[in-house]
Design a protein around this motif. Structure first.
Motif, PDB file in Angstrom:
ATOM      1  N   ARG A   1       0.921  -1.184   0.011  1.00  0.00           N
ATOM      2  CA  ARG A   1       0.183  -0.057   0.066  1.00  0.00           C
ATOM      3  C   ARG A   1       0.774   1.275   0.106  1.00  0.00           C
ATOM      4  O   ARG A   1       0.611   2.237  -0.500  1.00  0.00           O
ATOM      5  N   ALA A   2       1.935   1.402   0.750  1.00  0.00           N
ATOM      6  CA  ALA A   2       2.917   2.220   0.740  1.00  0.00           C
ATOM      7  C   ALA A   2       3.573   2.806  -0.492  1.00  0.00           C
ATOM      8  O   ALA A   2       3.871   3.800  -0.766  1.00  0.00           O
ATOM      9  N   THR A   3       3.831   1.483  -1.264  1.00  0.00           N
ATOM     10  CA  THR A   3       4.737   1.760  -2.255  1.00  0.00           C
ATOM     11  C   THR A   3       4.016   1.609  -3.893  1.00  0.00           C
ATOM     12  O   THR A   3       4.601   1.964  -4.783  1.00  0.00           O
ATOM     13  N   GLY A   4       2.809   0.738  -3.711  1.00  0.00           N
ATOM     14  CA  GLY A   4       2.410   0.503  -4.956  1.00  0.00           C
ATOM     15  C   GLY A   4       3.120  -0.937  -5.543  1.00  0.00           C
ATOM     16  O   GLY A   4       2.550  -1.106  -6.752  1.00  0.00           O
ATOM     17  N   ARG A   5       3.982  -1.259  -4.748  1.00  0.00           N
ATOM     18  CA  ARG A   5       4.765  -2.467  -5.571  1.00  0.00           C
ATOM     19  C   ARG A   5       4.199  -3.929  -4.728  1.00  0.00           C
ATOM     20  O   ARG A   5       3.460  -3.541  -3.706  1.00  0.00           O
ATOM     21  N   PRO A   6       4.082  -4.864  -5.222  1.00  0.00           N
ATOM     22  CA  PRO A   6       3.606  -6.209  -4.458  1.00  0.00           C
ATOM     23  C   PRO A   6       4.414  -6.576  -3.502  1.00  0.00           C
ATOM     24  O   PRO A   6       5.924  -6.347  -3.348  1.00  0.00           O
ATOM     25  N   GLY A   7       3.924  -6.797  -2.204  1.00  0.00           N
ATOM     26  CA  GLY A   7       4.541  -7.477  -1.184  1.00  0.00           C
ATOM     27  C   GLY A   7       4.879  -8.816  -1.169  1.00  0.00           C
ATOM     28  O   GLY A   7       3.724  -9.447  -1.692  1.00  0.00           O
ATOM     29  N   VAL A   8       6.060  -9.262  -0.833  1.00  0.00           N
ATOM     30  CA  VAL A   8       6.249 -10.883  -1.144  1.00  0.00           C
ATOM     31  C   VAL A   8       6.537 -11.563   0.286  1.00  0.00           C
ATOM     32  O   VAL A   8       7.284 -11.141   0.970  1.00  0.00           O
ATOM     33  N   CYS A   9       5.908 -12.797   0.240  1.00  0.00           N
ATOM     34  CA  CYS A   9       6.160 -13.559   1.395  1.00  0.00           C
ATOM     35  C   CYS A   9       6.446 -15.001   1.054  1.00  0.00           C
ATOM     36  O   CYS A   9       6.269 -15.592  -0.107  1.00  0.00           O
ATOM     37  N   LEU A  10       7.395 -15.453   1.844  1.00  0.00           N
ATOM     38  CA  LEU A  10       7.908 -16.825   1.800  1.00  0.00           C
ATOM     39  C   LEU A  10       7.481 -17.661   3.010  1.00  0.00           C
ATOM     40  O   LEU A  10       7.873 -17.395   4.313  1.00  0.00           O
ATOM     41  N   ILE A  11       6.653 -18.621   2.878  1.00  0.00           N
ATOM     42  CA  ILE A  11       5.448 -19.185   4.001  1.00  0.00           C
ATOM     43  C   ILE A  11       5.753 -20.831   4.138  1.00  0.00           C
ATOM     44  O   ILE A  11       5.681 -21.155   2.932  1.00  0.00           O
ATOM     45  N   ILE A  12       5.727 -21.255   5.143  1.00  0.00           N
ATOM     46  CA  ILE A  12       5.833 -22.786   5.238  1.00  0.00           C
ATOM     47  C   ILE A  12       4.671 -23.383   5.061  1.00  0.00           C
ATOM     48  O   ILE A  12       3.449 -22.703   4.960  1.00  0.00           O
ATOM     49  N   THR A  13       4.428 -24.580   4.742  1.00  0.00           N
ATOM     50  CA  THR A  13       3.497 -25.617   4.524  1.00  0.00           C
ATOM     51  C   THR A  13       2.451 -25.521   5.480  1.00  0.00           C
ATOM     52  O   THR A  13       3.120 -25.383   6.616  1.00  0.00           O
ATOM     53  N   GLY A  14       1.095 -25.740   5.474  1.00  0.00           N
ATOM     54  CA  GLY A  14       0.323 -25.991   6.510  1.00  0.00           C
ATOM     55  C   GLY A  14      -0.016 -25.090   7.329  1.00  0.00           C
ATOM     56  O   GLY A  14      -0.949 -23.998   7.059  1.00  0.00           O
ATOM     57  N   PRO A  15       0.538 -25.058   8.673  1.00  0.00           N
ATOM     58  CA  PRO A  15       0.001 -23.868   9.613  1.00  0.00           C
ATOM     59  C   PRO A  15       0.686 -22.587   9.349  1.00  0.00           C
ATOM     60  O   PRO A  15      -0.117 -21.606   9.633  1.00  0.00           O
ATOM     61  N   GLY A  16       1.440 -22.436   8.396  1.00  0.00           N
ATOM     62  CA  GLY A  16       1.973 -21.052   8.096  1.00  0.00           C
ATOM     63  C   GLY A  16       1.013 -20.476   7.195  1.00  0.00           C
ATOM     64  O   GLY A  16       0.655 -19.380   7.185  1.00  0.00           O
ATOM     65  N   MET A  17       0.425 -21.328   6.101  1.00  0.00           N
ATOM     66  CA  MET A  17      -0.622 -21.029   5.256  1.00  0.00           C
ATOM     67  C   MET A  17      -2.207 -20.534   6.123  1.00  0.00           C
ATOM     68  O   MET A  17      -2.644 -19.616   5.621  1.00  0.00           O
ATOM     69  N   THR A  18      -2.392 -21.566   6.831  1.00  0.00           N
ATOM     70  CA  THR A  18      -3.510 -21.118   7.828  1.00  0.00           C
ATOM     71  C   THR A  18      -3.434 -19.670   8.549  1.00  0.00           C
ATOM     72  O   THR A  18      -4.578 -19.038   8.664  1.00  0.00           O
ATOM     73  N   ASN A  19      -2.132 -19.606   8.891  1.00  0.00           N
ATOM     74  CA  ASN A  19      -1.833 -18.464   9.575  1.00  0.00           C
ATOM     75  C   ASN A  19      -1.926 -16.964   8.726  1.00  0.00           C
ATOM     76  O   ASN A  19      -2.421 -16.086   9.321  1.00  0.00           O
ATOM     77  N   ILE A  20      -1.271 -17.105   7.710  1.00  0.00           N
ATOM     78  CA  ILE A  20      -1.461 -16.213   6.648  1.00  0.00           C
ATOM     79  C   ILE A  20      -2.850 -15.937   5.838  1.00  0.00           C
ATOM     80  O   ILE A  20      -2.929 -14.773   5.531  1.00  0.00           O
ATOM     81  N   ALA A  21      -3.573 -16.710   6.217  1.00  0.00           N
ATOM     82  CA  ALA A  21      -4.947 -16.660   5.260  1.00  0.00           C
ATOM     83  C   ALA A  21      -5.754 -15.296   5.648  1.00  0.00           C
ATOM     84  O   ALA A  21      -6.310 -14.733   4.818  1.00  0.00           O
ATOM     85  N   THR A  22      -5.622 -15.014   6.939  1.00  0.00           N
ATOM     86  CA  THR A  22      -6.542 -13.803   7.430  1.00  0.00           C
ATOM     87  C   THR A  22      -5.862 -12.492   6.719  1.00  0.00           C
ATOM     88  O   THR A  22      -6.614 -11.426   6.219  1.00  0.00           O
ATOM     89  N   ALA A  23      -4.491 -12.345   6.608  1.00  0.00           N
ATOM     90  CA  ALA A  23      -3.805 -11.392   6.046  1.00  0.00           C
ATOM     91  C   ALA A  23      -4.105 -11.246   4.655  1.00  0.00           C
ATOM     92  O   ALA A  23      -4.346 -10.252   3.994  1.00  0.00           O
ATOM     93  N   MET A  24      -4.232 -12.350   4.057  1.00  0.00           N
ATOM     94  CA  MET A  24      -4.514 -12.559   2.439  1.00  0.00           C
ATOM     95  C   MET A  24      -5.924 -12.251   2.363  1.00  0.00           C
ATOM     96  O   MET A  24      -6.315 -11.533   1.091  1.00  0.00           O
TER      97      MET A  24
END
Length: 537
Positions: free
Chosen positions: A60-83
């Motif tokens: 939002r601050a830059t207009g460029r995509p933010g990039v995440c490297l996330i672990i399988t399973g619980p990492g993805m369920t954890n980031i789902a809210t932010a997505m």
């Protein structure tokens, strides 16, 4: 060359990615080998949800995509809210995750971090989710992701890579340069008809949304030539500049602006979904448009949602604003500034009971840090700021009170904004309840030496929900929660902290903030209210 090394090389060299957010795990160790020798900055949050919010704030601050490297399973369920938050507000975010080996997918063997289908889980909070089965297809899949970011309505994209592919060897292939993508221009016939309607209008109204954030000059030119009062939504703050005479702000849910909308004979809505968290925050479906509605949006389906459209243009907001302005070489004269001023007087925001305590709050922020990016959670100062704040540029005010409306956003998103815009001050506006969702990210702020000011509005619990319970005759339960001693907690993280109770104390804290470390400013809400009341008396 391996799949992991190719991935990081493509991100840096082809797509100019300079920062990634992630927490390494046993399934992503091989992926992190791709960071060896890279200039990409890796930032380690303390929770994957924090990683997603940081990427969101960065984008939002830059207009460029933010990039995440996330672990399988619980990492993805954890980031789902932010997505989900990023999807609701059309924020470009690339989430790259691991997934179990190809030969084990969907077999339910109880493997580490195993889900029945990780891809199916994430498809609901992304523009698309792809499982990479052939490492040679990686350049094409990444190109698809950035085509979403650059060429259509953006949002999160998820790419999962089976752990047996990270070290898979690849032949060295010379890749062609990335394609230059141009967003669609408006249909000339539709554009001419829109210009005709706007020229003939007696009481025009313009609605600008977050899709206009990259076209402030074109937006200002057009509304000035139309001489039309203009609503700028929360994500469009700053598009017209600070205190523009045609800017009604994000006040479409208030009676005086609603009346203007009902009386308008032609309404131009650009890059806005016309959703309730921008136009109906009182949740009574009372925002109605009485005249012809012209909508401009990259998403054809969005043109027919929420309000009855009369003319729709599937096109890029900035390009369309500029082309539409060419139809009005000479400014029209329809007393737009006068109508705007009369409406703002009727709103009387400075004295509205819900907003008055925060008038000196934002005055202090503007006087002390006039160029600051303000990043908010769902908290009382933010609810008021949505109506009160005017910024000099776009991308300097955003929060989680709109769209998905998640708690815990403000602190990590502010860190992402600071990483993306290191030359600007950044202020996180959070409540004592919401900040507890991601308070651990104070450690990230200290570790990365980020000079973010974290303003904690301490009102002893979930004040907004308390009010809703009271209004609906529900006995208070679960809202009068105990907060920690934020001064002690901040000190434990190695973060400087102060308590303030009035505007003078806030001004002093902001003026003396460290320039290479975070500062937590705890505002005693009750004492602040008393101090403001005494000043008014």
């Amino acid at each position: 060359m391996t799949c992991a090394r190719l991935l990081l090389a493509l991100l840096q060299e082809r797509y100019a990615v300079d920062t990634v957010f992630g927490i390494p795990g046993v399934h992503t160790v091989a992926l992190y080998r791709g960071l060896e020798g890279s200039d990409i900055r890796h930032v380690t949050p303390r929770h994957e949800q924090g990683a997603g919010f940081m990427a969101d704030g960065y984008a939002r601050a830059t207009g460029r995509p933010g990039v995440c490297l996330i672990i399988t399973g619980p990492g993805m369920t954890n980031i789902a809210t932010a997505m989900g938050q990023a999807l609701a507000d059309s924020i470009p975010m690339l989430v790259i995750s691991s997934v179990n080996r190809r030969d084990t997918l969907g077999r339910g063997q109880g493997r580490l971090h195993e889900l029945p289908s990780q891809q199916q889980l994430l498809v609901g909070v992304s523009r698309f989710s792809h499982t990479l089965l052939d490492p040679a297809a990686l350049p094409e899949v990444l190109a698809r992701a950035f085509a979403v970011f650059d060429g259509e309505r953006p949002g999160p994209v998820h790419i999962e890579i089976p752990i047996d592919l990270f070290d898979a060897p690849l032949a060295m292939v010379e890749l062609p340069p990335p394609a230059r993508l141009f967003r669609p221009a408006p249909d000339p016939e539709g554009l001419a008809l829109a210009a005709e309607w706007l020229r003939e209008a007696k009481r025009p109204l313009v609605l600008l949304g977050g899709g206009c954030a990259d076209a402030p000059a074109a937006a200002r030119t057009l509304v000035e030539r139309l001489d039309a009062p203009t609503v700028t939504t929360i994500n469009a703050k700053g598009v017209l500049g600070r205190a523009h005479p045609l800017d009604l702000g994000a006040n479409a849910a208030l009676p005086a602006v609603r009346e203007l909308a009902r009386e308008a004979d032609v309404i131009l809505a650009v890059g806005t979904e016309l959703g309730e968290t921008d136009y109906d925050v009182v949740f009574d479906d009372g925002f109605t448009l009485g005249g012809k509605l012209i909508r401009i949006d990259l998403d054809a389906q969005q043109l027919v949602r929420n309000q009855q459209v009369s003319l729709g243009l599937v096109a890029d907001a900035g390009r369309t604003l500029a082309l539409l302005a060419e139809h009005f070489p000479e400014p029209l004269s329809r007393d737009g500034a006068g109508r705007t001023a009369d409406t703002l007087v009727a709103l009387d925001l400075q004295r509205a009971p819900d907003f008055a305590p925060f008038v000196p709050f934002y005055a202090t922020l503007q006087e002390t840090l006039p160029e600051a990016i303000l990043v908010g959670d769902s908290t009382a100062p933010v609810y008021a700021g949505n109506h009160l704040v005017s910024q000099p540029e776009p991308r300097r005010y955003f929060n989680a009170s709109t769209g998905y409306g998640t708690l815990g956003y403000g602190l990590p998103a502010a860190l992402g904004a600071q990483l993306g815009q290191s030359s600007l001050p950044v202020v996180a506006l959070v409540g004592d309840g919401g900040v507890m969702f991601t308070l651990s990210e104070l450690a990230t702020a200290v570790e990365e030496c980020l000079p973010v000011v974290i303003v904690v509005w301490h009102n002893q619990g979930y004040e907004e929900i308390r009010r809703f319970m009271d209004a609906h005759g529900v006995e208070r339960r679960g809202v009068d929660i105990q907060a920690p001693d934020f001064q002690v907690v901040a000190a434990g993280f190695g973060c400087q902290a102060v308590r303030v109770s009035d505007p003078a104390g806030l001004a002093q804290a902001l003026a003396s903030r460290p320039l290479n470390a975070p500062l937590l400013v705890e505002v005693n809400a009750e004492a602040w209210q008393q101090a403001i009341t005494c000043d008014l008396d």
